[in-house]
Design a protein around this motif. Structure first.
Motif, mmCIF file in Angstrom:
data_model
loop_
_atom_site.group_PDB
_atom_site.id
_atom_site.type_symbol
_atom_site.label_atom_id
_atom_site.label_comp_id
_atom_site.label_asym_id
_atom_site.label_seq_id
_atom_site.Cartn_x
_atom_site.Cartn_y
_atom_site.Cartn_z
ATOM 1 N N LYS A 48 -8.731 0.043 -2.235
ATOM 2 C CA LYS A 48 -7.260 -0.654 -2.472
ATOM 3 C C LYS A 48 -6.915 -0.642 -3.973
ATOM 4 N N ASP A 94 -4.463 -5.540 4.925
ATOM 5 C CA ASP A 94 -4.789 -4.312 4.123
ATOM 6 C C ASP A 94 -6.205 -4.375 4.957
ATOM 7 N N PRO A 114 0.719 -0.904 0.124
ATOM 8 C CA PRO A 114 -0.127 -0.212 0.439
ATOM 9 C C PRO A 114 1.074 1.560 -0.094
#
Length: 253
Positions: A65, A58, A17
């Protein structure tokens, strides 16, 4: 020229990320910096990019995302400067589509490529559904995406997915020379040409001609066209700046 290097070699430069966000910001920064006239994207440690890092926790909603990927793909596609992917080692999934999103791709013979998504229970992303059919045609795009085959650099070159295959010991010098030649080109005209080619496949001939005419008018408003004509007449290489021909600074010089 500017080089962006994905630097997570222990993960074959898989993009987590934080790296998605950093890559987006770096692409935007390159687009805003008028001193940057060509961009190279590569990876460290002998790999290009093994795709999104699915091994990193995540907890955000999948929509957010995927927005990170969308932001990067659009930033790369809309970048007004020429881009080159320097691919050594693996380019897999979103990593391969990151390379395909560049204007030109230089690979070493050892490079390997895969649209690995279906082997992960996923569908294609990072613009691959748009890029692949335009580069190889619909049937070959389906072959690559549905079967998730791994192909080598020679196969990728034969399918028009790689622009050049260069021996590993020569690839750095080749890309440096290539990026230098792109950076020496007329920046406004190259940006116009890149946009016209990106959009051309989705327009009618009439619309493409109208877009070309509008772009050419913009080119004549820079000093580059006159510089090129003068250099041709004088049998020398032109120097391109992209400056507006009627700018105040030019009048004062």
């Amino acid at each position: 020229m500017r080089t962006l290097t994905l630097n997570r070699p222990r993960r074959k430069n898989a993009i987590n990320p934080e790296l998605w966000i950093a890559l987006r910001d770096a692409l935007h920064a390159a687009g805003r910096d008028r001193s940057v006239r060509a961009l190279v994207i590569t990876g460290s440690g002998g790999s290009f990019c093994s795709g999104a890092d699915i091994g990193v926790p995540d907890d955000v909603h999948p929509r957010y995302k995927l927005q990170r990927l969308t932001d990067v793909a659009l930033a790369l596609h809309e970048l007004p400067i020429p881009t080159v992917a320097k691919v050594t080692g693996v380019a897999v999934g979103a990593g391969w589509n990151l390379a395909l999103g560049c204007d030109l791709v230089v690979a070493s013979p050892e490079a390997t490529f895969s649209q690995i998504f279906s082997k992960r229970g996923l569908s294609i992303d990072l613009g691959g559904s748009w890029l692949l059919p335009k580069l190889v045609g619909l049937q070959q795009a389906k072959r690559l995406a549905l079967l998730a085959e791994t192909i080598d650099a020679a196969q990728a070159f034969a399918m028009n997915l790689v622009t050049w295959v260069v021996p590993a010991e020569e690839v750095d010098a080749f890309v440096d020379d290539l990026a230098g030649r792109l950076a020496a080109g007329p920046p406004f005209a190259l940006a116009q040409t890149k946009a016209l080619l990106n959009d051309g496949a989705n327009t009618t001939m009439r619309d493409a001609l109208a877009n070309e005419a509008r772009a050419q008018i913009g080119n004549f408003a820079t000093t580059d066209a006159a510089s090129a004509y003068a250099a041709f007449a004088e049998r020398r290489e032109p120097t391109f700046t992209g400056r507006w021909a009627l700018s105040k600074s030019d009048k004062e010089e």
